[in-house]
Structure formats: structure tokens, C-alpha cells
Write a protein that holds these residues in place. Structure first.
Motif, PDB file in Angstrom:
ATOM      1  N   HIS A 115      53.156  43.177  42.019  1.00  0.00           N
ATOM      2  CA  HIS A 115      52.911  41.798  42.446  1.00  0.00           C
ATOM      3  C   HIS A 115      51.802  41.764  43.513  1.00  0.00           C
ATOM      4  O   HIS A 115      50.916  40.913  43.464  1.00  0.00           O
ATOM      5  N   ALA A 116      51.846  42.708  44.445  1.00  0.00           N
ATOM      6  CA  ALA A 116      50.835  42.748  45.510  1.00  0.00           C
ATOM      7  C   ALA A 116      49.438  42.964  44.925  1.00  0.00           C
ATOM      8  O   ALA A 116      48.468  42.326  45.341  1.00  0.00           O
ATOM      9  N   GLU A 117      49.322  43.848  43.945  1.00  0.00           N
ATOM     10  CA  GLU A 117      48.037  44.115  43.321  1.00  0.00           C
ATOM     11  C   GLU A 117      47.554  42.884  42.546  1.00  0.00           C
ATOM     12  O   GLU A 117      46.379  42.518  42.612  1.00  0.00           O
ATOM     13  N   PHE A 118      48.454  42.236  41.831  1.00  0.00           N
ATOM     14  CA  PHE A 118      48.132  41.023  41.079  1.00  0.00           C
ATOM     15  C   PHE A 118      47.565  39.961  42.014  1.00  0.00           C
ATOM     16  O   PHE A 118      46.555  39.325  41.716  1.00  0.00           O
ATOM     17  N   MET A 119      48.200  39.802  43.188  1.00  0.00           N
ATOM     18  CA  MET A 119      47.747  38.825  44.174  1.00  0.00           C
ATOM     19  C   MET A 119      46.409  39.257  44.788  1.00  0.00           C
ATOM     20  O   MET A 119      45.502  38.445  44.955  1.00  0.00           O
ATOM     21  N   ARG A 120      46.288  40.543  45.148  1.00  0.00           N
ATOM     22  CA  ARG A 120      45.081  41.054  45.792  1.00  0.00           C
ATOM     23  C   ARG A 120      43.864  40.874  44.910  1.00  0.00           C
ATOM     24  O   ARG A 120      42.758  40.604  45.389  1.00  0.00           O
ATOM     25  N   LEU A 121      44.036  41.012  43.613  1.00  0.00           N
ATOM     26  CA  LEU A 121      42.924  40.865  42.681  1.00  0.00           C
ATOM     27  C   LEU A 121      42.631  39.405  42.348  1.00  0.00           C
ATOM     28  O   LEU A 121      41.693  39.109  41.610  1.00  0.00           O
ATOM     29  N   GLY A 122      43.436  38.490  42.897  1.00  0.00           N
ATOM     30  CA  GLY A 122      43.184  37.066  42.695  1.00  0.00           C
ATOM     31  C   GLY A 122      43.629  36.536  41.351  1.00  0.00           C
ATOM     32  O   GLY A 122      43.292  35.411  40.977  1.00  0.00           O
ATOM     33  N   LEU A 123      44.403  37.328  40.606  1.00  0.00           N
ATOM     34  CA  LEU A 123      44.835  36.885  39.286  1.00  0.00           C
ATOM     35  C   LEU A 123      45.836  35.741  39.362  1.00  0.00           C
ATOM     36  O   LEU A 123      46.000  35.005  38.392  1.00  0.00           O
ATOM     37  N   ASP A 124      46.475  35.575  40.514  1.00  0.00           N
ATOM     38  CA  ASP A 124      47.405  34.458  40.694  1.00  0.00           C
ATOM     39  C   ASP A 124      46.675  33.118  40.704  1.00  0.00           C
ATOM     40  O   ASP A 124      47.285  32.067  40.506  1.00  0.00           O
ATOM     41  N   LYS A 125      45.365  33.139  40.909  1.00  0.00           N
ATOM     42  CA  LYS A 125      44.578  31.906  40.962  1.00  0.00           C
ATOM     43  C   LYS A 125      44.187  31.414  39.570  1.00  0.00           C
ATOM     44  O   LYS A 125      43.699  30.304  39.412  1.00  0.00           O
ATOM     45  N   VAL A 133      50.575  55.692  49.606  1.00  0.00           N
ATOM     46  CA  VAL A 133      50.404  54.313  49.167  1.00  0.00           C
ATOM     47  C   VAL A 133      48.953  53.915  49.428  1.00  0.00           C
ATOM     48  O   VAL A 133      48.431  54.135  50.516  1.00  0.00           O
ATOM     49  N   SER A 134      48.305  53.323  48.425  1.00  0.00           N
ATOM     50  CA  SER A 134      46.882  52.991  48.578  1.00  0.00           C
ATOM     51  C   SER A 134      46.625  51.491  48.454  1.00  0.00           C
ATOM     52  O   SER A 134      45.525  51.074  48.109  1.00  0.00           O
ATOM     53  N   GLU A 135      47.633  50.696  48.743  1.00  0.00           N
ATOM     54  CA  GLU A 135      47.460  49.244  48.759  1.00  0.00           C
ATOM     55  C   GLU A 135      48.281  48.668  49.901  1.00  0.00           C
ATOM     56  O   GLU A 135      49.159  49.328  50.427  1.00  0.00           O
ATOM     57  N   ASP A 136      47.955  47.468  50.281  1.00  0.00           N
ATOM     58  CA  ASP A 136      48.687  46.798  51.346  1.00  0.00           C
ATOM     59  C   ASP A 136      49.940  46.182  50.743  1.00  0.00           C
ATOM     60  O   ASP A 136      49.946  45.037  50.314  1.00  0.00           O
ATOM     61  N   SER A 137      50.978  46.998  50.653  1.00  0.00           N
ATOM     62  CA  SER A 137      52.207  46.600  49.987  1.00  0.00           C
ATOM     63  C   SER A 137      53.393  47.074  50.805  1.00  0.00           C
ATOM     64  O   SER A 137      53.314  48.085  51.500  1.00  0.00           O
TER      65      SER A 137
END
Length: 145
Positions: A22-32, A102-106
Motif C-alpha cells: 500500500h505504501a509503495e502504491f501511494m508513493r508512486l501516486g497510483l492512488d491518484k 527496508v528500502s521504503e518509507d513504510s
């Protein structure tokens, strides 16, 4: 004479929202994206396949991060000791001797599990996703040892 050739049916790849955290999905802007845009993107990925060139094809071998040259096979092991979740600074020590960061802000927390089994799967652009048995979340990681 007429010959019919049947294409071998390939399994449909899972939609993006199932393949990434979910964090990656949001970070990549796919939620928009609108639902129609997200559906169109998933259809495009299905029709164009996932076997195209990866970023590894354009990045010199000497510039790749440790652990990026491990092939495409899943890695199965277990975390050594108690697992309670992760944050952006977590390093996982696996029973096979590997260390993954961990390599993302999660962030994810859960009840403590001793020595849980983990699966690491190759993701997009040479990245790796770690999933822990007993958790529905996955997190992007990079190998440090």
C-alpha cells in the motif's frame, strides 16, 4: 486444409494494487488514478507483458546495489528471532545468513512472532518484496549482506 494453432494460455498477472505494498502504491501516486485509469494501466501491463527490458539492462553491473544480481527465483527462509513488524530502518536477519533492509518509507506493527517464514520475490526494476507468513503486508527491501 486448415490448421488451427491454439496459444498456450498464460496466467494473467495480478493487478498492480495486489503486487505492491500500500505504501509503495501511494508513493508512486497510483492512488491518484481514477478507477478507469488504473484498470486501463493494468490491461496495458497484461497485453504488453512483463518480460520487456528492465532497468538492469541499462544500469552497468558495477553500479548495481548488492543483491540485485541474484536471479529471479523466490527466496524462502525465516527471520532469526522475534518479528514485530518493520519501519524504514529495519534490517532483517534471515536464517540463510542474508541481511535485508527496508528500502521504503513504510511501517507495520503486529504481535510478536518467533522465527517466522519469509518469502522474497523479485519486483519491478530489480527490487525485492519481502512478505512474512502471518502478515498480509509486504515491504520493499534491498540486500545488505
Amino acid at each position: 486444409m486448415c490448421t488451427t494453432v491454439h496459444a498456450q494460455s498464460m496466467p494473467k498477472p495480478a493487478p498492480l494494487e495486489e503486487r505492491m505494498s500500500h505504501a509503495e502504491f501511494m508513493r508512486l501516486g497510483l492512488d491518484k488514478l481514477s478507477p478507469a485509469q488504473l484498470k486501463a494501466l493494468n490491461v496495458w501491463l497484461q497485453t504488453h507483458g512483463e518480460r520487456g527490458p528492465s532497468m538492469d539492462d541499462y544500469v552497468p553491473r558495477s553500479a548495481r546495489a548488492a543483491g540485485d544480481d541474484m536471479g529471479d527465483a523466490d527466496i524462502h527462509s525465516s527471520i532469526v528471532g522475534a518479528f514485530r513488524g518493520w519501519d524504514a530502518y529495519t534490517v532483517f536477519t534471515l536464517a540463510n545468513g542474508q541481511h535485508w533492509k527496508v528500502s521504503e518509507d513504510s511501517q507495520m506493527t503486529m504481535r510478536s512472532i518467533d522465527n517466522p517464514k519469509v518469502t522474497l520475490r523479485k519486483g519491478f526494476l530489480g527490487s525485492w518484496l519481502l512478505s512474512v507468513d502471518g502478515s498480509r503486508e509486504s515491504v520493499r527491501v534491498s540486500r545488505v549482506k
